[in-house]
Design a protein around this motif. Structure first.
Motif, PDB file in Angstrom:
ATOM      1  N   SER A 211      27.945 -37.869  45.587  1.00 41.35           N
ATOM      2  CA  SER A 211      28.456 -36.991  46.660  1.00 41.35           C
ATOM      3  C   SER A 211      27.465 -36.838  47.815  1.00 41.35           C
ATOM      4  O   SER A 211      27.471 -35.825  48.515  1.00 41.35           O
ATOM      5  N   LEU A 212      26.641 -37.843  48.031  1.00 38.53           N
ATOM      6  CA  LEU A 212      25.664 -37.791  49.117  1.00 38.53           C
ATOM      7  C   LEU A 212      26.344 -37.727  50.477  1.00 38.53           C
ATOM      8  O   LEU A 212      27.224 -38.530  50.772  1.00 38.53           O
ATOM      9  N   VAL A 213      25.912 -36.763  51.288  1.00 36.40           N
ATOM     10  CA  VAL A 213      26.396 -36.632  52.658  1.00 36.40           C
ATOM     11  C   VAL A 213      25.264 -36.885  53.643  1.00 36.40           C
ATOM     12  O   VAL A 213      25.463 -37.437  54.719  1.00 36.40           O
ATOM     13  N   ASN A 214      24.048 -36.519  53.234  1.00 38.54           N
ATOM     14  CA  ASN A 214      22.923 -36.596  54.158  1.00 38.54           C
ATOM     15  C   ASN A 214      21.666 -37.046  53.426  1.00 38.54           C
ATOM     16  O   ASN A 214      21.397 -36.628  52.307  1.00 38.54           O
ATOM     17  N   ILE A 215      20.899 -37.920  54.091  1.00 38.58           N
ATOM     18  CA  ILE A 215      19.594 -38.348  53.590  1.00 38.58           C
ATOM     19  C   ILE A 215      18.562 -37.959  54.635  1.00 38.58           C
ATOM     20  O   ILE A 215      18.697 -38.296  55.815  1.00 38.58           O
TER      21      ILE A 215
ATOM     22  N   ASN B  84      20.717 -48.302  45.103  1.00 38.39           N
ATOM     23  CA  ASN B  84      22.176 -48.226  45.099  1.00 38.39           C
ATOM     24  C   ASN B  84      22.617 -46.854  45.599  1.00 38.39           C
ATOM     25  O   ASN B  84      22.439 -45.841  44.927  1.00 38.39           O
ATOM     26  N   LEU B  85      23.205 -46.835  46.800  1.00 35.01           N
ATOM     27  CA  LEU B  85      23.718 -45.595  47.406  1.00 35.01           C
ATOM     28  C   LEU B  85      25.227 -45.694  47.612  1.00 35.01           C
ATOM     29  O   LEU B  85      25.794 -44.993  48.451  1.00 35.01           O
ATOM     30  N   SER B  86      25.881 -46.519  46.840  1.00 35.13           N
ATOM     31  CA  SER B  86      27.312 -46.760  47.020  1.00 35.13           C
ATOM     32  C   SER B  86      28.159 -45.587  46.549  1.00 35.13           C
ATOM     33  O   SER B  86      27.694 -44.708  45.816  1.00 35.13           O
ATOM     34  N   PHE B  87      29.405 -45.575  46.983  1.00 31.24           N
ATOM     35  CA  PHE B  87      30.397 -44.561  46.593  1.00 31.24           C
ATOM     36  C   PHE B  87      29.905 -43.147  46.893  1.00 31.24           C
ATOM     37  O   PHE B  87      29.943 -42.247  46.059  1.00 31.24           O
ATOM     38  N   ASN B  88      29.429 -42.986  48.122  1.00 35.05           N
ATOM     39  CA  ASN B  88      29.061 -41.670  48.609  1.00 35.05           C
ATOM     40  C   ASN B  88      29.827 -41.387  49.898  1.00 35.05           C
ATOM     41  O   ASN B  88      30.801 -42.084  50.209  1.00 35.05           O
ATOM     42  N   ASN B  89      29.405 -40.393  50.649  1.00 30.24           N
ATOM     43  CA  ASN B  89      30.135 -40.004  51.863  1.00 30.24           C
ATOM     44  C   ASN B  89      29.146 -39.855  53.014  1.00 30.24           C
ATOM     45  O   ASN B  89      29.022 -38.799  53.619  1.00 30.24           O
ATOM     46  N   LEU B  90      28.445 -40.952  53.328  1.00 32.52           N
ATOM     47  CA  LEU B  90      27.341 -40.893  54.284  1.00 32.52           C
ATOM     48  C   LEU B  90      27.808 -40.879  55.736  1.00 32.52           C
ATOM     49  O   LEU B  90      27.078 -40.425  56.616  1.00 32.52           O
TER      50      LEU B  90
ATOM     51  N   ASN C 163      26.273 -37.844  39.529  1.00 30.80           N
ATOM     52  CA  ASN C 163      25.773 -36.481  39.569  1.00 30.80           C
ATOM     53  C   ASN C 163      26.165 -35.850  40.903  1.00 30.80           C
ATOM     54  O   ASN C 163      26.957 -36.424  41.661  1.00 30.80           O
ATOM     55  N   TYR C 164      25.605 -34.686  41.205  1.00 36.04           N
ATOM     56  CA  TYR C 164      25.899 -34.038  42.481  1.00 36.04           C
ATOM     57  C   TYR C 164      24.588 -33.821  43.232  1.00 36.04           C
ATOM     58  O   TYR C 164      23.762 -32.992  42.857  1.00 36.04           O
ATOM     59  N   LEU C 165      24.381 -34.625  44.287  1.00 34.77           N
ATOM     60  CA  LEU C 165      23.195 -34.515  45.137  1.00 34.77           C
ATOM     61  C   LEU C 165      23.649 -34.692  46.579  1.00 34.77           C
ATOM     62  O   LEU C 165      23.469 -35.748  47.178  1.00 34.77           O
ATOM     63  N   SER C 166      24.271 -33.690  47.145  1.00 31.43           N
ATOM     64  CA  SER C 166      24.865 -33.854  48.480  1.00 31.43           C
ATOM     65  C   SER C 166      23.814 -34.147  49.544  1.00 31.43           C
ATOM     66  O   SER C 166      24.086 -34.837  50.531  1.00 31.43           O
ATOM     67  N   VAL C 167      22.609 -33.613  49.354  1.00 29.88           N
ATOM     68  CA  VAL C 167      21.517 -33.845  50.301  1.00 29.88           C
ATOM     69  C   VAL C 167      20.350 -34.457  49.549  1.00 29.88           C
ATOM     70  O   VAL C 167      19.983 -33.997  48.465  1.00 29.88           O
ATOM     71  N   LEU C 168      19.765 -35.494  50.126  1.00 30.05           N
ATOM     72  CA  LEU C 168      18.639 -36.156  49.489  1.00 30.05           C
ATOM     73  C   LEU C 168      17.377 -35.844  50.284  1.00 30.05           C
ATOM     74  O   LEU C 168      17.201 -36.279  51.415  1.00 30.05           O
ATOM     75  N   ASN C 169      16.510 -35.031  49.674  1.00 32.20           N
ATOM     76  CA  ASN C 169      15.236 -34.703  50.299  1.00 32.20           C
ATOM     77  C   ASN C 169      14.192 -34.425  49.216  1.00 32.20           C
ATOM     78  O   ASN C 169      14.477 -34.573  48.022  1.00 32.20           O
ATOM     79  N   GLU C 170      13.001 -34.039  49.618  1.00 30.13           N
ATOM     80  CA  GLU C 170      11.922 -33.835  48.648  1.00 30.13           C
ATOM     81  C   GLU C 170      12.203 -32.680  47.689  1.00 30.13           C
ATOM     82  O   GLU C 170      11.610 -32.601  46.613  1.00 30.13           O
TER      83      GLU C 170
END
Length: 676
Positions: A251-255, A269-275, A217-224
């Motif tokens: 497509s996670l960039v930021n948590i 599992n946070l693999s294959f992202n761009n952290l 999916n597309y979740l570039s930022v992970l927050n509430e």
């Protein structure tokens, strides 16, 4: 079109599974299965897929049918299900349904035993999940239904927590309870991959107990705001192991800081992202079994990231880490670290100094330099995988407690007596896709605890069997594909050996080839072009339980070839040229424990062609006196059908399984065994 159920009969005792695909017939009725009606009660699985079926009158005679797959057909009338009370798995993917289809009434029935319902790739626009059904359906596959916009849960959930698959449903916007749109719904697992929907709104009424999959999916930022993790987990909808979450390839960039704080998680599992860079604490006071951060372009990790995290395994493989110092200094409970395929420059003894519970470490494809005795302070380390360039860095990587060492993708200088010096407790040594310029005769000197060695991964290595002489406690040795021609007496010292694989060589065996191997239990001699076996060859192998002689050139067996093999359970003589060998002699009562005998693809059977039928039957009766035989495969030999009938009668009377692994139903046969 008529179907012969016997074509699907695995053997004379098991259930029947029928699988038909691309058959191109429109009507399915019970008559197509005659004249084998007596077998219908044995059918537990029926799959008729992609066959243009548009009508089924009845399948009620399949009284034990549990799995029914009618995917990719043209059915519109499902009333035939009304009399089918045993189905637990119903697959109707790639189908279209009218709003008033009988299917929906069927799944609402109190008497249904359905456990899994597959309606993937359908035309459904909305769907009601009937939770009030006795023994309710535990899994719904509604994936890839492009028109699906709404899911409604009917009545109370009770103790039922279904698994939901919404993979690929990009238009699903509403999930709610029938009577109260604010009612919380507890499910065991939810797969909503590849959907690109707003999870904040769509997941607001769902609580997940076991696993949630949101990958692709597309979740570039992970927050509430993007994903409310606290809302997903609720005290009455939890299991003791914790929630597993898959956010790979999103497509996670930021948590956000502390997003996973104080969580009880099983796998994350946070693999294959761009952290790229992780600096602040993410898991304070959290418990986690497996954390996957692989292939996420991580080049920098602060020690704070893993502060106060209780975790067993961290996977950081395929990233861009160059330095490790301090990263794991606050992850004291960690048991396994995977760092393969990182461009690590140097590993110092401070890298893992605080990881006293560390049991397994993977540094394959890193080719790092080691500075100091890196692993000396790790009392729990047992498994180490690594890649080296030229040198093994023996003194730097030495850990006297190490049990398993795997060397991968390495190009090594000549290995000698100092290469493994100090690894006194090493039990298994494995080489994978590696090479060495040579091995000295004393290369394994001092490896007193070694039980298993696998050197198949050393390419272009000419093996001198003398190198194994010091390994008196070795239990498993694989020498397949090494172009060996003679064993001579070089294996005699391996008195603890239990498994020996000599497959795919060009061996010439002598009577004393296996002398001294008194504890050997499993012997592979497959594909050695053997044309004869010396008398007494196997006599020293009193404990042998498995003997594989398949794919050789054996034509006849000398009397007493298998004498003294009183513990033999499996004998494979398939794919040879055996002829003029009586079957009752092969099924020797001297091999009293033999359970499995494989004789397919030989030339057996012709020796009975001109024999008196009474003599033949008496010889076959000798087989029935064998106390242990469970299975025999004699297909693709030179059996005459009348001889074979006599033999099959014996097998049936003794409950010996005889239907071949690859039946010959398309030619003259008796129960799948070819004959003429």
């Amino acid at each position: 079109m008529k179907i012969n159920i016997r074509d699907f009969l695995d053997d004379n005792t098991t259930n029947i599974s029928i699988r038909l695909n691309n058959c191109n017939f429109s009507h399915v009725d019970e008559w197509i299965y005659t004249p084998w009606e007596e077998y219908m009660k044995q059918v537990v699985e029926l799959r008729i897929t992609n066959s243009s079926v548009n009508h089924i009158r009845s399948l009620s005679k399949f009284k034990q049918l549990r799995i029914l797959d009618l995917s990719s057909n043209n059915l519109s009338d499902y009333t035939f299900l009304s009399r089918m009370t045993s189905i637990t798995h119903l697959h109707l993917g790639h189908s279209n349904f009218s709003p008033h289809s009988f299917l929906f009434a069927y799944i609402m029935r109190e008497t249904t035993k359905l456990s899994i319902l597959d309606l993937s790739y359908s035309n459904l626009t909305n769907f009601t999940i009937p939770i009030n059904v006795r023994g309710a359906i535990k899994g719904y596959d509604l994936s890839h239904s492009d028109n699906l916009t709404e899911i409604v849960f009917e009545s109370s959930l009770g103790d039922v927590r279904p698994y939901l698959n919404f993979d690929g449903n990009r238009n699903l916007r509403k999930i709610q309870h029938t009577y109260n749109e604010n009612y919380f719904i507890c499910v065991s697992s939810l797969d909503w991959s590849n959907s690109h929907v707003n999870f904040t709104d769509t997941l607001k009424n769902l609580r997940v107990s076991d696993k949630i999959i949101l990958k692709d999916n597309y979740l570039s930022v992970l927050n509430e705001t993007t994903l409310n993790l606290t809302r997903l987990r609720f005290h009455w909808c939890l299991n003791d192991l914790g929630l597993s979450i898959d956010l790979s390839n999103t497509s996670l960039v930021n948590i956000s800081d502390g997003f996973f704080n104080e969580q009880l998680l099983n796998e994350l599992n946070l693999s294959f992202n761009n952290l790229s860079t992780l600096e602040y604490p993410l898991f304070l006071e959290s418990q986690l079994v497996y954390l996957n951060l692989s292939s996420s372009n991580i080049s920098s990790l602060s020690p704070n990231v893993f502060s106060n995290l209780t975790v067993e395994t961290i996977d950081l493989s395929n990233n861009n880490l160059r330095w490790l110092d301090g990263i794991f200094s606050r992850a004291h409970t960690i048991k396994k670290i995977i760092l393969s395929s990182n461009p690590i420059a140097t590993i110092t003894k401070s890298a893992f100094k605080k990881c006293r519970d560390l049991e397994s470490l993977d540094l394959t494809n890193t080719y790092a330099l080691y500075s100091g005795n890196v692993f000396a302070t790790l009392p729990s380390l047992r498994n180490f995988n690594a890649s080296f360039s030229k040198s093994l860095y023996t003194s730097e990587i030495l850990n006297m407690n190490l049990s398993n060492l795997t060397i991968v993708n390495s190009k090594l200088d000549k290995l000698n007596s100092s290469s493994f010096k100090g690894f006194y407790k090493l039990k298994k040594l494995t080489f994978v896709n590696s090479s060495t310029s040579g091995m000295s005769e004393d290369v394994f000197k001092g490896l007193y605890s070694l039980r298993n060695i696998d050197i198949r991964g050393l390419s272009d290595l000419s093996v001198d069997l003398k190198i194994f002489k010091p390994l008196t406690y070795l239990e498993v040795l694989d020498l397949s594909n090494y172009k060996l021609k003679k064993l001579q007496t070089n294996l005699k010292t391996l008195q603890s050996l239990k498994t020996l694989n000599l497959s795919s060589n060009a061996l010439s065996l002598e009577k004393d080839s296996f002398s001294g191997l008194t504890k050997l239990e499993i012997l592979y001699l497959t594909d050695n072009k053997l044309s004869s076996l010396p008398a007494g060859l196997f006599a020293p192998l009193e404990k042998l339980t498995h003997l594989y002689l398949n794919k050789n050139d054996l034509q006849q067996l000398a009397s007493g070839t298998f004498s003294n093999l009183n513990n033999l359970e499996v004998l494979d003589l398939s794919n040879n040229g055996l002829y003029r060998t009586k079957l009752h002699i092969l099924v020797s009562v001297s091999m009293i424990k033999m359970q499995y005998l494989y004789l397919q693809n030989n030339n057996l059977g012709s020796e009975y062609a001109h024999e008196d039928s009474n003599i033949r039957k008496n010889e076959f009766k000798l087989i029935s006196t064998h106390p242990s035989l469970k299975q025999i495969d004699i297909n693709n030999n030179e059996w005459q059908c009348n001889t074979l009938i006599d033999l099959v009668v014996i097998f049936r009377d003794r409950n010996i399984s005889f239907v071949p692994a690859k039946p010959s139903y398309k030619e003259t046969n008796i129960n799948g065994i070819s004959c003429s």
